[in-house]
Motif scaffolding. Structure first.
Motif, short mmCIF file in Angstrom:
data_model
loop_
_atom_site.label_atom_id
_atom_site.label_comp_id
_atom_site.label_asym_id
_atom_site.label_seq_id
_atom_site.Cartn_x
_atom_site.Cartn_y
_atom_site.Cartn_z
N ARG A 88 13.81 -42.35 28.17
CA ARG A 88 12.56 -43.11 28.08
C ARG A 88 12.65 -44.34 28.95
N ILE A 89 11.70 -44.48 29.83
CA ILE A 89 11.62 -45.68 30.65
C ILE A 89 10.33 -46.39 30.23
N GLU A 90 10.52 -47.59 29.71
CA GLU A 90 9.40 -48.31 29.11
C GLU A 90 9.25 -49.65 29.82
N ILE A 91 8.06 -49.92 30.26
CA ILE A 91 7.86 -51.13 31.05
C ILE A 91 6.63 -51.88 30.55
N GLU A 92 6.85 -53.12 30.17
CA GLU A 92 5.72 -53.99 29.79
C GLU A 92 5.56 -55.04 30.86
N VAL A 93 4.34 -55.17 31.34
CA VAL A 93 4.11 -56.08 32.45
C VAL A 93 2.99 -57.05 32.10
N ARG A 94 3.22 -58.31 32.39
CA ARG A 94 2.12 -59.29 32.28
C ARG A 94 1.89 -59.86 33.65
N MET A 95 0.64 -59.79 34.10
CA MET A 95 0.37 -60.17 35.48
C MET A 95 -0.44 -61.44 35.58
N GLY A 96 0.06 -62.36 36.41
CA GLY A 96 -0.66 -63.59 36.69
C GLY A 96 -1.73 -63.37 37.76
N ARG A 97 -2.42 -64.44 38.11
CA ARG A 97 -3.52 -64.35 39.07
C ARG A 97 -3.06 -63.78 40.42
N GLY A 98 -3.78 -62.78 40.88
CA GLY A 98 -3.50 -62.22 42.20
C GLY A 98 -2.17 -61.51 42.33
N ALA A 99 -1.50 -61.21 41.21
CA ALA A 99 -0.21 -60.53 41.29
C ALA A 99 -0.40 -59.04 41.56
N MET A 103 4.18 -49.08 40.60
CA MET A 103 5.16 -48.25 39.89
C MET A 103 5.04 -46.81 40.33
N GLY A 104 6.16 -46.23 40.70
CA GLY A 104 6.21 -44.80 40.98
C GLY A 104 7.25 -44.18 40.07
N GLY A 105 6.84 -43.18 39.30
CA GLY A 105 7.77 -42.60 38.33
C GLY A 105 7.85 -41.10 38.45
N ILE A 106 9.03 -40.57 38.21
CA ILE A 106 9.24 -39.12 38.25
C ILE A 106 10.00 -38.70 37.00
N THR A 107 9.52 -37.66 36.33
CA THR A 107 10.34 -37.03 35.30
C THR A 107 10.56 -35.58 35.70
N VAL A 108 11.78 -35.09 35.51
CA VAL A 108 12.07 -33.68 35.72
C VAL A 108 12.98 -33.23 34.58
N GLY A 109 12.88 -31.97 34.20
CA GLY A 109 13.80 -31.48 33.18
C GLY A 109 13.40 -30.16 32.57
N GLY A 110 14.40 -29.48 32.05
CA GLY A 110 14.19 -28.18 31.41
C GLY A 110 14.76 -28.18 30.01
N ARG A 111 15.34 -27.03 29.61
CA ARG A 111 15.81 -26.82 28.23
C ARG A 111 14.79 -27.38 27.24
N ASP A 112 15.26 -28.22 26.25
CA ASP A 112 14.24 -28.84 25.40
C ASP A 112 14.32 -30.35 25.51
N THR A 113 14.56 -30.81 26.72
CA THR A 113 14.65 -32.25 26.95
C THR A 113 13.27 -32.91 26.92
N VAL A 114 13.27 -34.20 26.60
CA VAL A 114 12.04 -34.99 26.64
C VAL A 114 12.30 -36.19 27.55
N ARG A 115 11.46 -36.35 28.55
CA ARG A 115 11.64 -37.47 29.48
C ARG A 115 10.30 -38.14 29.69
N GLU A 116 10.28 -39.47 29.55
CA GLU A 116 8.95 -40.10 29.54
C GLU A 116 8.91 -41.50 30.11
N PHE A 117 7.71 -41.84 30.55
CA PHE A 117 7.39 -43.20 30.94
C PHE A 117 6.37 -43.75 29.96
#
Ligand SMILES: Nc1ncnc2c1ncn2[C@@H]1O[C@H](COP(=O)(O)OP(=O)(O)O)[C@@H](O)[C@H]1O
Ligand SMILES: [Mg+2]
Lengths: 255, 248
Positions: A88-99, A103-117
């Protein structure tokens, strides 16, 4: 001291941000691993996050970031979740004026894996822009998720926020979930989001075969083209190649 | 080099090819003409091993090997090229990447060394020039945003780069203006009019056959070869139409 005492309430699937997560894999895992980052006004900060197979890769891998992006500052994160039973990749962002947040994210996987943003982008001041692109490729009974919320507060006029998700399922048992959540309290705002899911283009694969490209290679080429979208904003060639290699190696091993 | 015997094939349970026989020797160009829906593209796809095209009878030998027993990519590596009536778009994959991967996959299959980037680009430039296709087009994604004519030229650039021993060209002339037709026809001659090579040229029009002159012309109708003649047969078809020629 027991785990329970440190974390009296563990997330369940009833919690919005853990809806499709492998919450059972959190047993005994320290959730309080937030990394706080402050980007001063006008500064640029970028980071590449990679969850890949390695000697010290745990069954559950969490990366949790809280980022405060100052006025006029830029933040870019490119990330891939390609290992662990639950990543799990978790990102909390607070943006100021004009910021700007990219974000570019990739998940890949098989079996019974869980991968998330899981992202939460708060446009707290006017004129900030954010752009998130996630590509998920899964096979077997693998699952990929993108839960992205965008909050635009009342004063954050001229916000421009975009969120784009595409899933590619290589087997019938694989799945992806996209949960965009937009809370917009300003009126002069551009907010775009899209989510699609599909399978490999078999017509393209036949065309490639007719030119001599064997099935594993055509799959690799099409997946490479597919996840390339998530790395368009990445200017550093070496980093892009590294992320691409992690994804494609995993695909080739098909584990 | 190609012997098709009594070939029958179905799509989704519907019989399309019905006992088709045809033999192409090395150094020969055979044209296949026929009304819409006769099964010309089906023949091309069956030769190319396209999934969904089920062979229900007959045999095809290519250079003495059982063609129908090979996977599509193996057929390509064995020297078979299929020029598509409707070339396929592949977003996100450049022509250069696509063709280099294809050529090197074929070379690997034949136990040859791969071409490096520089060698490949030199070859690609040479073949693009032959077909008067701007090299910049080859840097773009495969067929994406190409006009009908550009797609057909790009197909022939692909053929030039892959240098097959046998080409099945399915309506490569459709969608081409007069000038492009000339360029494409000359390209086919330059690439395929060679002693050890053969061509099956599927077309509706005799225009292309004035540039790429066939040794034989076959009329495909109702899933089989209904008539075979010399280049003259194409002229006769152009003048009189299928019905009259077939009835004769
Ligand atoms: N995917 C398909 N499913 C069912 N029938 C098809 C399919 N493709 C072609 N056909 C039928 O097969 C016949 C031959 O088609 P085709 O080989 O494309 O003819 P041609 O190229 O000579 O115009 C036609 O009747 C057409 O409708
Ligand atoms: Mg056709």
């Amino acid at each position: 001291m027991s785990e329970l005492a440190t974390h009296p309430t563990r997330p369940t699937r009833r919690d919005e941000a853990w809806r499709y997560s492998a919450v059972e894999a959190l047993e005994g895992v320290d959730l309080d691993v937030w990394r706080d980052i402050t980007i001063a006004p006008g500064e640029s900060w970028s980071e590449c996050l990679v969850i890949e197979d390695g000697a010290d890769t745990a069954a559950t891998e969490l990366r949790r970031l809280r980022i405060d992006i100052g006025a006029g500052a830029r933040c870019a994160i490119f990330a891939i979740a390609a290992a662990a039973e639950y990543a799990r990749i978790e990102i909390e962002v607070r943006m100021g004026r004009g910021a700007h947040f990219e974000m570019g994210g990739i998940t890949v996987g098989g079996r019974d894996t869980v991968r998330e943003f899981v992202t939460r982008v708060v446009h707290a001041e006017p004129e900030a822009t954010s752009n998130q692109t996630v590509r998920s490729v899964h096979w077997g009974k693998g699952t990929g998720n993108f839960l992205g919320s965008i909050d635009v507060v009342r004063d954050a006029q001229k916000t421009d926020a975009a969120q784009d998700f595409k899933g590619l399922l290589l087997d019938r048992g694989a799945s992806v979930n996209a949960v965009p959540q937009l809370e917009i309290f300003a009126d002069d705002v551009k907010c775009a989001h899209g989510a699609t899911v599909g399978q490999l283009d078999e017509t393209a694969r036949y065309y490639m075969a007719a030119r001599g490209i064997p099935p594993e290679l055509s799959r690799r080429l099409l997946v490479q083209a597919f996840i390339g979208d998530a790395l368009v904003g990445l200017s550093d060639d070496d980093t892009r190649e590294r992320l691409m290699r992690v994804a494609l190696d995993k695909l080739d091993k098909h584990l | 080099m190609l012997q098709i015997e009594n070939l029958s094939a179905e799509i989704g349970g519907t019989k399309i090819l019905d006992g088709l026989s045809l033999s192409v020797g090395a150094g020969e160009v055979h044209a296949i003409m026929g009304p819409n829906g006769a099964g010309k593209s089906t023949l091309a796809y069956v030769l190319g091993g396209r999934p969904g095209y089920e062979v229900t009878g007959g045999s095809v030998r290519f250079d003495g090997k059982d063609l129908l027993d090979m996977e599509p990519h193996e057929r390509a590596a064995a020297g078979m090229f299929l020029g598509f009536q409707y070339p396929v778009e592949i977003p996100g994959v450049s022509n250069v990447q696509f063709l280099r991967e294809a050529l090197n996959a074929q070379r690997k299959h034949r136990g040859e060394e791969p071409l490096n980037g520089g060698e490949f680009l030199k070859l690609a430039k040479e073949k693009a020039a032959l077909l008067k296709l701007d090299m910049d087009m080859l840097k773009r994604h495969v067929n994406v945003g190409f006009s009908g004519g550009e797609k057909k030229r790009a197909e022939m650039v692909q053929m030039g780069i892959l240098d097959p021993s046998f080409a099945v060209l399915d309506e490569t002339d459709s969608g081409l203006d007069i000038d492009s037709l000339r360029v494409v026809g000359d390209g086919i001659n330059a690439i395929m009019r060679q002693p050890g090579k053969g061509v099956l040229l599927i077309t509706h029009y005799q225009r292309l056959l004035q540039v790429v002159q066939p040794d034989y012309v076959h009329i495909l109708s109702q899933g089989r070869i209904a008539k075979t003649g010399s280049a003259d047969l194409a002229n006769q078809l152009e003048a009189e139409g299928y019905d009259k020629v077939m009835a004769a």
